[in-house]
Design a protein around this motif. Sequence first.
Motif, PDB file in Angstrom:
ATOM      1  N   GLY A 106       8.945   6.081  -5.848  1.00 24.88           N
ATOM      2  CA  GLY A 106       7.803   5.596  -5.098  1.00 24.88           C
ATOM      3  C   GLY A 106       6.493   6.234  -5.501  1.00 24.88           C
ATOM      4  N   LEU A 107       6.553   7.286  -6.306  1.00 22.47           N
ATOM      5  CA  LEU A 107       5.339   7.953  -6.757  1.00 22.47           C
ATOM      6  C   LEU A 107       4.737   7.302  -7.989  1.00 22.47           C
ATOM      7  CD1 LEU A 107       6.390  11.672  -6.224  1.00 22.47           C
ATOM      8  CD2 LEU A 107       4.976  10.241  -4.760  1.00 22.47           C
ATOM      9  N   GLY A 108       5.351   6.237  -8.461  1.00 23.08           N
ATOM     10  CA  GLY A 108       4.765   5.495  -9.573  1.00 23.08           C
ATOM     11  C   GLY A 108       5.295   5.923 -10.921  1.00 23.08           C
ATOM     12  N   ASP A 109       4.472   5.706 -11.933  1.00 21.39           N
ATOM     13  CA  ASP A 109       4.918   5.941 -13.304  1.00 21.39           C
ATOM     14  C   ASP A 109       4.973   7.434 -13.615  1.00 21.39           C
ATOM     15  OD1 ASP A 109       2.271   6.718 -13.596  1.00 21.39           O
ATOM     16  OD2 ASP A 109       1.643   4.846 -14.567  1.00 21.39           O
ATOM     17  N   SER A 110       5.476   7.719 -14.803  1.00 21.82           N
ATOM     18  CA  SER A 110       5.674   9.111 -15.205  1.00 21.82           C
ATOM     19  C   SER A 110       4.345   9.859 -15.319  1.00 21.82           C
ATOM     20  CB  SER A 110       6.409   9.169 -16.547  1.00 21.82           C
ATOM     21  OG  SER A 110       5.685   8.466 -17.544  1.00 21.82           O
ATOM     22  N   LEU A 145      -5.769  12.285  -4.550  1.00 27.55           N
ATOM     23  CA  LEU A 145      -4.653  11.411  -4.930  1.00 27.55           C
ATOM     24  C   LEU A 145      -3.858  10.888  -3.736  1.00 27.55           C
ATOM     25  CD1 LEU A 145      -3.156  13.292  -8.022  1.00 27.55           C
ATOM     26  CD2 LEU A 145      -4.343  11.079  -8.036  1.00 27.55           C
ATOM     27  N   MET A 146      -4.013  11.482  -2.558  1.00 31.24           N
ATOM     28  CA  MET A 146      -3.172  11.121  -1.420  1.00 31.24           C
ATOM     29  C   MET A 146      -3.223   9.640  -1.051  1.00 31.24           C
ATOM     30  SD  MET A 146      -1.283  13.595  -0.807  1.00 31.24           S
ATOM     31  CE  MET A 146      -0.473  12.614   0.456  1.00 31.24           C
ATOM     32  N   PRO A 147      -4.399   8.988  -0.993  1.00 32.77           N
ATOM     33  CA  PRO A 147      -4.387   7.544  -0.689  1.00 32.77           C
ATOM     34  C   PRO A 147      -3.590   6.731  -1.716  1.00 32.77           C
ATOM     35  CG  PRO A 147      -6.592   8.454  -0.402  1.00 32.77           C
ATOM     36  CD  PRO A 147      -5.777   9.517  -1.067  1.00 32.77           C
ATOM     37  N   LEU A 148      -3.707   7.080  -2.989  1.00 33.69           N
ATOM     38  CA  LEU A 148      -2.950   6.379  -4.026  1.00 33.69           C
ATOM     39  C   LEU A 148      -1.461   6.592  -3.846  1.00 33.69           C
ATOM     40  CD1 LEU A 148      -2.734   4.846  -6.730  1.00 33.69           C
ATOM     41  CD2 LEU A 148      -3.062   7.052  -7.899  1.00 33.69           C
ATOM     42  N   ILE A 149      -1.055   7.795  -3.456  1.00 31.60           N
ATOM     43  CA  ILE A 149       0.361   8.097  -3.267  1.00 31.60           C
ATOM     44  C   ILE A 149       0.924   7.343  -2.075  1.00 31.60           C
ATOM     45  CG2 ILE A 149       1.967   9.953  -2.647  1.00 31.60           C
ATOM     46  CD1 ILE A 149       0.056  11.835  -4.234  1.00 31.60           C
ATOM     47  N   ASN A 162      -0.443   4.596  -0.263  1.00 32.08           N
ATOM     48  CA  ASN A 162      -0.555   3.138  -0.311  1.00 32.08           C
ATOM     49  C   ASN A 162       0.341   2.571  -1.410  1.00 32.08           C
ATOM     50  OD1 ASN A 162      -2.520   3.300   1.694  1.00 32.08           O
ATOM     51  ND2 ASN A 162      -4.186   3.423   0.209  1.00 32.08           N
ATOM     52  N   GLY A 163       1.178   1.639  -1.042  1.00 27.53           N
ATOM     53  CA  GLY A 163       2.062   1.009  -2.019  1.00 27.53           C
ATOM     54  C   GLY A 163       3.294   1.805  -2.373  1.00 27.53           C
ATOM     55  N   TYR A 164       3.582   2.860  -1.607  1.00 26.48           N
ATOM     56  CA  TYR A 164       4.737   3.718  -1.925  1.00 26.48           C
ATOM     57  C   TYR A 164       6.035   2.920  -1.914  1.00 26.48           C
ATOM     58  CZ  TYR A 164       8.253   7.387  -1.327  1.00 26.48           C
ATOM     59  OH  TYR A 164       9.380   8.181  -1.464  1.00 26.48           O
ATOM     60  N   LEU A 165       6.299   2.188  -0.842  1.00 26.28           N
ATOM     61  CA  LEU A 165       7.545   1.419  -0.772  1.00 26.28           C
ATOM     62  C   LEU A 165       7.515   0.231  -1.720  1.00 26.28           C
ATOM     63  CD1 LEU A 165       8.373   1.457   3.050  1.00 26.28           C
ATOM     64  CD2 LEU A 165       9.267   2.899   1.223  1.00 26.28           C
ATOM     65  N   ARG A 221       5.884  -4.338   4.752  1.00 30.06           N
ATOM     66  CA  ARG A 221       5.022  -4.910   5.784  1.00 30.06           C
ATOM     67  C   ARG A 221       4.790  -3.898   6.912  1.00 30.06           C
ATOM     68  NH1 ARG A 221       5.959  -6.794  10.629  1.00 30.06           N
ATOM     69  NH2 ARG A 221       8.227  -6.681  10.337  1.00 30.06           N
ATOM     70  N   LEU A 222       5.856  -3.217   7.327  1.00 31.65           N
ATOM     71  CA  LEU A 222       5.725  -2.218   8.389  1.00 31.65           C
ATOM     72  C   LEU A 222       4.854  -1.043   7.938  1.00 31.65           C
ATOM     73  CD1 LEU A 222       9.373  -2.056   9.793  1.00 31.65           C
ATOM     74  CD2 LEU A 222       7.411  -3.248  10.765  1.00 31.65           C
ATOM     75  N   ALA A 223       5.031  -0.623   6.708  1.00 32.71           N
ATOM     76  CA  ALA A 223       4.272   0.520   6.207  1.00 32.71           C
ATOM     77  C   ALA A 223       2.785   0.201   6.080  1.00 32.71           C
ATOM     78  CB  ALA A 223       4.821   0.965   4.850  1.00 32.71           C
ATOM     79  N   ASP A 224       2.459  -1.067   5.824  1.00 30.50           N
ATOM     80  CA  ASP A 224       1.062  -1.453   5.610  1.00 30.50           C
ATOM     81  C   ASP A 224       0.326  -1.770   6.901  1.00 30.50           C
ATOM     82  OD1 ASP A 224       1.396  -1.141   2.902  1.00 30.50           O
ATOM     83  OD2 ASP A 224       1.783  -3.255   2.510  1.00 30.50           O
ATOM     84  N   GLN A 225       1.023  -1.759   8.043  1.00 33.70           N
ATOM     85  CA  GLN A 225       0.344  -2.044   9.298  1.00 33.70           C
ATOM     86  C   GLN A 225      -0.677  -0.960   9.621  1.00 33.70           C
ATOM     87  OE1 GLN A 225       3.457  -2.414  12.224  1.00 33.70           O
ATOM     88  NE2 GLN A 225       3.542  -4.636  12.041  1.00 33.70           N
ATOM     89  N   ASP A 226      -1.791  -1.386  10.165  1.00 31.88           N
ATOM     90  CA  ASP A 226      -2.816  -0.440  10.603  1.00 31.88           C
ATOM     91  C   ASP A 226      -2.566  -0.038  12.048  1.00 31.88           C
ATOM     92  OD1 ASP A 226      -4.219  -0.522   8.178  1.00 31.88           O
ATOM     93  OD2 ASP A 226      -5.289  -2.344   8.789  1.00 31.88           O
TER      94      ASP A 226
END
Length: 247
Positions: free
Chosen positions: A64-68, A95-99, A101-104, A164-169
């Motif tokens: 979930g942390l993205g690419d290498s 970096l926290m918002p990038l980590i 958002n979009g983790y799942l 969807r649940l993770a992206d809820q505000d």
Amino acid sequence: MTARLLDYFADTTPWPRRLWDASSALALREAAEAGDWVSTRVLSPGAVSWYLRALERQLGPDRGLGDSRLRQELTTLLRSGLAPNSRERRRLVQLMPLITNGYLGRWAGAVDSTKTLSPERLARAVATHLLDCGHSSGYLHRWARALSTDSDATLADLLHDACRLADQDDRAFDVLVPFVSIPDKQSLAKHLPEWGSPSRAAAWFAEQKIDHPPRPCPASGCAVRSGHGVAEVRVSSRPANPSVDHR
């Protein structure tokens, strides 16, 4: 996958099968905040170093942390020690918002790859992230139960719904807290802007169209309308969180 999620979210799960992890996003946020506690001598530098080494091992297999490239940067930051006023610590905060958002979503993309993923690892990633997003375990247990009983549901459906649940505000909810009695009300409560009289409680229930307000103390038979006052507070919560009764 759903069997492990049900274990993680149930209140009656035996302790060996419970979820004892924090999400990667929360663990990294705590690593960034540790510098403040070192400055105030609440934590020792040695304790923080031990935590950062353990965190590095935890984040290694986390898809979930993205690419290498991002994971390599995180490894470099953690190995720096994240000193309180360091450039590396500021970079981690950036970096926290990038980590988060979009983790799942990145985990969902990894599932579609040709590499085999551990269902246990994936279930832990989903469960910890949703809990640390602010969803209650009771709500998530009902969510996982509904998916487990749907014979047509697939892993892709589960991950899509988890995203969807993770992206809820968060939403703001107005909550009324009734008091049957309160000691020294004049000095403790009446000057607070959140404090309301019993008549304010009656007006609030009328505004909400609640004809039969609950009795906060059934044994005493004291209704909210005849109580000693109320506190009106605003809390932030996920929309589907049952810990807030919104009417």
